[in-house]
Design a protein around this motif. Structure first.
Motif, PDB file in Angstrom:
ATOM      1  N   LEU A  78       0.378   4.344  -1.952  1.00  0.00           N
ATOM      2  CA  LEU A  78      -0.779   5.393  -1.827  1.00  0.00           C
ATOM      3  C   LEU A  78      -0.474   6.258  -0.372  1.00  0.00           C
ATOM      4  O   LEU A  78      -1.655   6.924  -0.080  1.00  0.00           O
ATOM      5  CB  LEU A  78      -1.918   4.654  -1.636  1.00  0.00           C
ATOM      6  CG  LEU A  78      -2.499   4.036  -2.988  1.00  0.00           C
ATOM      7  CD1 LEU A  78      -3.747   2.956  -2.432  1.00  0.00           C
ATOM      8  CD2 LEU A  78      -2.726   5.188  -3.802  1.00  0.00           C
ATOM      9  N   LYS A 112     -11.543   7.527   3.527  1.00  0.00           N
ATOM     10  CA  LYS A 112     -10.659   6.620   2.547  1.00  0.00           C
ATOM     11  C   LYS A 112      -9.460   6.569   2.829  1.00  0.00           C
ATOM     12  O   LYS A 112      -8.843   5.807   3.012  1.00  0.00           O
ATOM     13  CB  LYS A 112     -10.953   7.291   1.022  1.00  0.00           C
ATOM     14  CG  LYS A 112     -10.502   6.404   0.051  1.00  0.00           C
ATOM     15  CD  LYS A 112     -11.098   5.207  -0.541  1.00  0.00           C
ATOM     16  CE  LYS A 112     -10.366   4.457  -1.614  1.00  0.00           C
ATOM     17  NZ  LYS A 112     -11.349   3.356  -2.008  1.00  0.00           N
ATOM     18  N   ALA A 113      -8.939   7.860   3.176  1.00  0.00           N
ATOM     19  CA  ALA A 113      -7.539   8.108   3.533  1.00  0.00           C
ATOM     20  C   ALA A 113      -7.268   7.285   4.763  1.00  0.00           C
ATOM     21  O   ALA A 113      -6.213   6.856   5.147  1.00  0.00           O
ATOM     22  CB  ALA A 113      -7.243   9.462   3.503  1.00  0.00           C
ATOM     23  N   MET A 139      -6.033   7.359  -4.549  1.00  0.00           N
ATOM     24  CA  MET A 139      -6.733   6.639  -3.443  1.00  0.00           C
ATOM     25  C   MET A 139      -7.868   5.667  -4.099  1.00  0.00           C
ATOM     26  O   MET A 139      -7.802   4.500  -3.573  1.00  0.00           O
ATOM     27  CB  MET A 139      -7.039   7.243  -2.571  1.00  0.00           C
ATOM     28  CG  MET A 139      -5.957   8.128  -1.675  1.00  0.00           C
ATOM     29  SD  MET A 139      -6.533   8.781  -0.073  1.00  0.00           S
ATOM     30  CE  MET A 139      -7.903   9.675  -0.480  1.00  0.00           C
ATOM     31  N   ALA A 163      -2.915   9.703   0.740  1.00  0.00           N
ATOM     32  CA  ALA A 163      -3.423   9.529   2.128  1.00  0.00           C
ATOM     33  C   ALA A 163      -3.139  10.431   3.081  1.00  0.00           C
ATOM     34  O   ALA A 163      -3.865  11.264   3.872  1.00  0.00           O
ATOM     35  CB  ALA A 163      -3.298   8.113   2.652  1.00  0.00           C
ATOM     36  N   THR A 223       0.906  -1.114  -0.135  1.00  0.00           N
ATOM     37  CA  THR A 223       0.028   0.144  -0.217  1.00  0.00           C
ATOM     38  C   THR A 223       0.778   1.112   0.228  1.00  0.00           C
ATOM     39  O   THR A 223       0.280   2.284   0.018  1.00  0.00           O
ATOM     40  CB  THR A 223      -0.987  -0.110   1.058  1.00  0.00           C
ATOM     41  OG1 THR A 223      -1.229  -1.281   1.324  1.00  0.00           O
ATOM     42  CG2 THR A 223      -2.064   0.824   1.003  1.00  0.00           C
ATOM     43  N   THR A 235     -11.489  -0.361  -0.480  1.00  0.00           N
ATOM     44  CA  THR A 235     -11.200  -0.347   0.966  1.00  0.00           C
ATOM     45  C   THR A 235     -12.690  -0.925   1.667  1.00  0.00           C
ATOM     46  O   THR A 235     -12.697  -0.378   2.698  1.00  0.00           O
ATOM     47  CB  THR A 235     -10.914   1.107   1.182  1.00  0.00           C
ATOM     48  OG1 THR A 235     -11.776   2.114   1.007  1.00  0.00           O
ATOM     49  CG2 THR A 235      -9.575   1.307   1.009  1.00  0.00           C
ATOM     50  N   ILE A 255      -6.948   3.549   4.045  1.00  0.00           N
ATOM     51  CA  ILE A 255      -5.777   3.312   3.657  1.00  0.00           C
ATOM     52  C   ILE A 255      -4.624   3.457   4.642  1.00  0.00           C
ATOM     53  O   ILE A 255      -3.487   2.498   4.719  1.00  0.00           O
ATOM     54  CB  ILE A 255      -5.130   4.225   2.396  1.00  0.00           C
ATOM     55  CG1 ILE A 255      -6.466   3.826   1.239  1.00  0.00           C
ATOM     56  CG2 ILE A 255      -3.876   4.076   1.834  1.00  0.00           C
ATOM     57  CD1 ILE A 255      -6.161   4.937   0.160  1.00  0.00           C
ATOM     58  N   TYR A 271     -12.784  11.240   0.572  1.00  0.00           N
ATOM     59  CA  TYR A 271     -11.330  11.581   1.007  1.00  0.00           C
ATOM     60  C   TYR A 271     -10.921  11.254   2.078  1.00  0.00           C
ATOM     61  O   TYR A 271      -9.998  10.301   2.476  1.00  0.00           O
ATOM     62  CB  TYR A 271     -11.356  13.157   0.492  1.00  0.00           C
ATOM     63  CG  TYR A 271     -11.470  13.464  -0.928  1.00  0.00           C
ATOM     64  CD1 TYR A 271     -10.427  13.127  -1.711  1.00  0.00           C
ATOM     65  CD2 TYR A 271     -12.562  14.188  -1.412  1.00  0.00           C
ATOM     66  CE1 TYR A 271     -10.676  13.532  -3.062  1.00  0.00           C
ATOM     67  CE2 TYR A 271     -12.595  14.506  -2.506  1.00  0.00           C
ATOM     68  CZ  TYR A 271     -11.730  14.261  -3.673  1.00  0.00           C
ATOM     69  OH  TYR A 271     -11.942  14.480  -4.792  1.00  0.00           O
TER      70      TYR A 271
END
Lengths: 479, 489, 95
Positions: free
Chosen positions: B302, B375-376, C41, B306, B299, C46, B379, B372
């Motif tokens: 990303l 989601k961040a 992203m 993030a 990951t 996710t 991650i 945003y």
């Protein structure tokens, strides 16, 4: 077809802590401006919040008392908005995971028992104070209140009248005070309320659009504001208008609600988890520890007074609704074998009258439970009459002397001495021959007058029951 | 006098009576006065205060009440609040802000008797990777003054590199200690999140910010870390995990240690010559007995997006307190409260800060939060899990600190994203909260290259061992950008 | 979806930053570059992953309910732009 009012309440209760929710500043009311605003309360660069343990304990107490869910993990979020009395530019509050959810509160209105669901109760910090009008063209900011801990208690929209709303609030107020969660002082803003009000036709399953009415700082205002707002909404709808979802301010002087000046921008609070505060965990042990010492709720106390003591519903309410009064009552009960009714009557009657005349509270009364009990014992053993007891209580209020001492000093003992009474009675019969005649012709009621004369002669110290018996005997003998 | 080259040497000097703290402090102050105009690494130099503190230190050394570090000069990044001394965070917003209190680490280093020489330059509110966003002007790299020193702790890095101070404090939100350390050829450690108190460190992004030591050698980092580390009741995110003895294991053998080489880190935007330097360093570790294995941190690519979402979101809220009401800049004659806020903030903040405030406000705003911010954070969990996985096999993860050496000033002026990409090796450890060390590993075109070692939680000691043993065998940390004998008189 | 000029103005208002009309476009452009970059992203699935707000796995530490702060108004207000009688002053706010 009639209109129904639908009300949900948001109560902000200031938690009874010595220091603020996230800083070690005092929460004492009335200090000089900004003298209780620390670096943290002022949001100086670099400062960090540290949570006060007591606010958790107090929130858990409420959770237990309303049979709510106490979150094992709870988080603080930031509510972002600019206002000069909000020094960080955000308020630390709870959003996603409030500490308490899904509780209930029972209350009685007009003899009818009701239950309202409490959606959630969450912790947050209070803002400072903006003072308008003290300086020309300026608003002055006092941040003493900034960071004071609050518990916001949100009810479901299940209340159906302004009166119900008031009774719910009174029950909640009483509960918070009894548990020691909040001092309940409404003048100082320790217990504040916003009401969400809407109206609908009774058969309508959908809720109407609601408005939020702010600035309700007394029970009376709550009732008036809700009634005003509901009537306003009905009027708007009946005239073909629609209700706008908005925040309205109640003006107690004009008894009306009005739209608060809308902000230039739409609110978007951008809630997100506060990265300065890690999740709060509450363990079962922590809850058990609080539960062990949880005071009795006023609801349970009232039931117990009714059941165990046999006092009237009204008396049970008066005694249980004030934590101080109930403590007083229970100390009296522990210190004597007197009848609960007798004690209740005297607390609610004579003692309250004396308290109301002065400005002390019952917990500061110079007549402590022990002293009241000593007076009541004197009634029971016949030493003094009820009337004398009243007089005695008045004297004791202003004196440190014991009941016995005052009775001796002032000669307040009842006259139970037959010889003395006989003398006064025969004197009275001689002084009122026509009344004696009336009695003899069958007007038995006149006996009261004659007994009264004896009481007057003895300055109330005679035992009235004894006077009556002796008087009757004398009258029978003289025929 | 010839300035000593390390804290260890200073301590010896005091003990042997070679120099007093006053003499040493005066020498450093002179060197700053003479040579810093070319570098601009200090925002505030505390001449009088430093000399007074040095005098006190000499007295306590004379009467036997001194600690090991008593009298050792150091510098604080201007992000740390210092009571009675201007604390600007590199911003016009705080140009006049004299802090009424000390940050916890300032208090702790002060109570050791250390002597603060001054406050070092930095990117505004620590937002930057080149030290070009400071209100107090850019800092120039002592190895080549046309180049940036890195950022945001560029002032601290340049000051240590140029010999203006033996050690300095820094703060690291996405690489702000390690990248300038790499660009200036010094050592820097970002400890585990929660290892060092954040109280009094002006917040950029609270869940990422961590203070740490900067110095020439790993041994010097250990000297500074020891008093900085540890639980602070004023920072509830600081950790209760016990601190280690940061010296005890420094000389441990590397035999039996496993170092992971993440295959994703050697990607296209890595400068080939920098890669070459790192390959040499890896060979060095093998020579020292460490076992190198390839690992995967899938990951990792990303981590920058993030990181920018999370750090911008947090800073947009953290910087709301700068409103012109209680301290700091306030615009002239505001007409109403909105005017006060908007003009104060528009005048007080520089362009990069404003950009991030807008980005952060956007990603938290209604309708965009899930796409945003949330989601961040998801991650972020994946990145943390990647590392957790890796640390079941390895003692440390090795990589370059930055994909290039120090770039020219102004090079990334037009496109902020290009600048952000330079943090590709550093931000992941902030997102995961892991400790990471940067040490000098060689040169490309006369400019230093940094090597990064990432450790597992609270394993600072292990990282220091790896770094120290590497320095003992390579000596890269003993290449100095400035002649040590000049400017101190 | 790129950010619009209207949105730039809206978030600038929320953040209380004034932007000159002439600069709006350049902000719009820069923000779009940043957003396009963070949009990477989206490449990762996710679904079902619990967001991580904080790297620390410890829980909230608490302080006891003690008043530990003294009045330092004078020192704190020495750095304030405008005060009178111990109060911070701002332009009149109309409720």
């Amino acid at each position: 077809m009639s209109w129904e009012i639908v009300i949900g309440l948001e109560v902000h209760a200031q938690l009874a802590t010595s220091s603020k929710i996230f800083s070690g500043s005092s929460t004492e009311y009335g200090a000089k401006a900004n003298t209780q605003a620390s670096a943290i309360d002022l949001a100086l660069p670099g400062v960090l919040p540290v949570l006060n343990k007591k606010v958790l304990d107090l929130a858990i107490m409420l959770g237990l008392a309303i049979d709510g869910e106490i979150a094992s993990e709870s988080i603080f979020s930031r509510k972002n908005y600019f206002y000069p009395d909000s020094p960080k530019g955000y308020q630390i509050s709870q959003y996603d995971k409030p500490i308490i959810s899904r509780g209930q509160l029972k209350f009685v209105n007009n003899g009818e028992e009701k239950m309202i669901n409490i959606t959630r109760a969450h912790l947050e910090e209070d803002a400072g104070k903006s003072l308008h009008g003290e300086f020309e063209r300026s608003t002055a900011i006092d941040l003493n209140r900034s960071g004071t801990p609050l518990l916001e208690i949100v009810s479901e929209p299940e209340l159906r009248s302004a009166q119900d709303a008031v009774m719910y609030l009174k029950e909640l107020h009483c509960l918070l005070r009894t548990l020691g969660i909040c001092d309940g002082n409404m003048q100082e803003g320790s217990f504040r309320c916003d009401a969400n009000v809407s109206v609908r036709k009774t058969e309508d399953p959908e809720l109407g659009t609601r408005t939020e009415v702010k600035n309700l700082n007394s029970f009376r205002f709550v009732e008036r504001a809700i009634n005003y707002e509901a009537a306003r909404q009905v009027e708007v709808i009946e005239e073909g208008g629609i209700i706008k979802q908005e925040t309205r301010l109640y003006d107690p002087e004009k008894n009306e609600t009005r739209t608060m000046r809308s902000k230039e921008d739409a609110h978007d609070y951008r809630y997100f988890p506060d990265p300065d505060l890690l999740p709060i965990t509450i363990t079962a042990e922590h809850i058990a520890r609080i539960a062990k010492d949880l005071p009795e709720t006023p609801w349970n106390k009232r039931l117990r007074y009714l059941k165990d003591y046999g006092v009237s519903i009204e008396d049970a309410e008066i005694l249980a609704n004030s934590p101080e009064t109930s403590v007083y009552f229970e100390v009296c009960m522990r210190q004597s074998t007197l009848s609960p009714k007798l004690i209740a009557n005297w607390i609610i009657g004579e003692l309250s009258a004396l308290i109301n005349k002065s400005s002390v509270t019952i917990s500061k009364s110079p007549i402590v439970p022990e002293r009241l009990v000593s007076v009541l014992k004197k009634i029971e053993d016949g030493t003094i009459s009820r009337k004398t007891a009243k007089h005695l209580l008045g004297l004791m209020w202003d004196s440190n002397s014991s009941a016995d001492q005052i009775i001796a000093d002032e000669g307040l003992s009842q006259v139970s001495n037959n010889e003395l009474l006989e003398k006064v009675i025969s004197q009275t019969l001689t002084n009122f021959p026509s009344q004696v005649e009336e009695y003899k012709t069958g007007k038995l009621k006149i006996l009261g007058f004659l007994v009264g004369q004896v009481m007057k002669q003895t300055k109330g110290k005679a035992n009235p029951a004894m006077v009556k018996a002796l008087m009757e005997k004398n009258l029978r003998q003289s025929t | 006098m010839n300035l000593p080259n390390s804290v260890t040497e200073i301590i010896q000097g005091f003990e042997n009576g070679k120099f007093s703290s006053q003499e040493l402090t005066k020498a450093y102050l002179n060197r700053i006065d003479n040579l810093d105009p070319e570098i601009n690494s200090f925002i505030t130099v505390c001449h009088e205060r430093a000399l007074l503190d040095a005098k006190k230190a000499d007295r306590s050394r004379a009467n036997g009440s001194a600690n090991k570090l008593t009298g050792v000069p150091y510098a604080n990044k201007d992000i740390f609040c210092t009571k009675g001394v201007r604390t600007t965070s590199g911003s016009r917003m705080l140009d006049t802000f004299i802090s009424p209190y000390d940050a916890t680490i300032v208090e702790r280093l002060g109570s050791q008797g250390m002597v603060m020489l001054g406050k070092t330059n930095m990117d505004e509110f620590a937002m930057g990777s080149s030290n070009e966003t400071s209100f107090y002007g850019q800092v120039n790299n002592p190895w080549n003054t046309n180049c940036v020193p890195g950022g945001s702790s560029g002032g601290s890095a340049a000051a240590v590199s140029a010999g203006f101070t033996p050690v300095a404090t820094g703060s690291d939100t996405g690489g702000s200690i390690r990248q300038p350390a790499a660009f200036c050829g010094i050592s820097g450690l970002k400890p585990t999140y929660g290892r060092v108190s954040r109280y009094g460190m002006i917040a950029f992004a609270s869940s990422l910010d961590q203070a740490g030591p900067m110095g020439r050698s790993v041994e010097d980092l250990a000297h500074l870390l020891a008093p900085m580390a540890g639980y602070d009741s004023r920072d509830s995110t600081s950790s209760m995990v016990k601190t280690e003895d940061y010296f005890g294991n420094l000389e441990d053998e590397l035999k039996g240690k496993t170092i992971g080489l993440p295959k994703e880190y050697f990607s296209t935007n890595l400068d080939r010559q920098v890669e070459g330097v790192i390959e040499e360093a890896i060979k060095e570790f093998e020579k020292l007995g460490a076992n190198i294995i390839e690992i995967s941190l899938p990951t990792t690519s990303l981590s920058i997006p993030a990181y920018y979402v999370i750090s911008s979101a947090e800073c947009s809220s953290n910087l709301s307190r700068y409103d012109g009401v209680r301290y700091g800049h306030r615009c002239e004659l505001p007409t109403d409260i909105e005017d006060l806020y908007k003009r104060t903030r528009s005048e007080g903040f520089g362009e990069e800060v404003k950009r991030r405030l807008l980005t952060g406000t956007y990603v938290l705003s209604s309708g965009y939060y899930d796409a945003y911010y949330r989601k961040a954070q998801q991650i972020r969990r994946l990145i943390k899990d990647d590392f957790a996985n890796a640390f079941t096999q390895v003692d440390a993860v090795i990589s370059p600190t930055a994909p290039t050496t120090a770039f020219k000033a102004g090079e990334h002026q037009d496109n902020p994203v290009e600048m952000y990409l330079g943090d590709c090796f550093t931000v992941a450890s902030n997102l995961a909260g892991l400790p990471a060390l940067s040490v000098p590993a060689g040169f490309v075109g006369g400019m230093p290259v940094g090597l990064q070692l990432i450790g597992s939680y609270f394993q600072e000691s292990k990282l220091l061992t790896l770094g120290h043993m590497f320095q003992k065998s390579t000596g890269w940390h003993q290449h100095f950008s400035r002649d040590e004998s000049k400017g101190a008189q | 979806m790129p950010i619009t000029e209207k949105e730039v103005r809206k978030i600038a208002q929320l953040a209380r930053i004034s932007i000159d009309d002439k600069d709006i476009c350049s902000y719009e452009d820069q923000l779009n570059k940043i957003l396009a970059f963070v949009d990477e992203m989206k490449a990762v699935e996710t679904e079902g992953i619990i967001p991580l707000a904080h790297p620390s796995e410890e829980t909230q530490k608490l302080r006891s309910d003690k008043v530990s702060e003294k009045n330092q108004r004078e020192s704190y207000q020495s750095v304030a732009p405008t005060t009178e009688n111990g109060l911070y002053l701002v332009p009149q706010v109309i409720e």
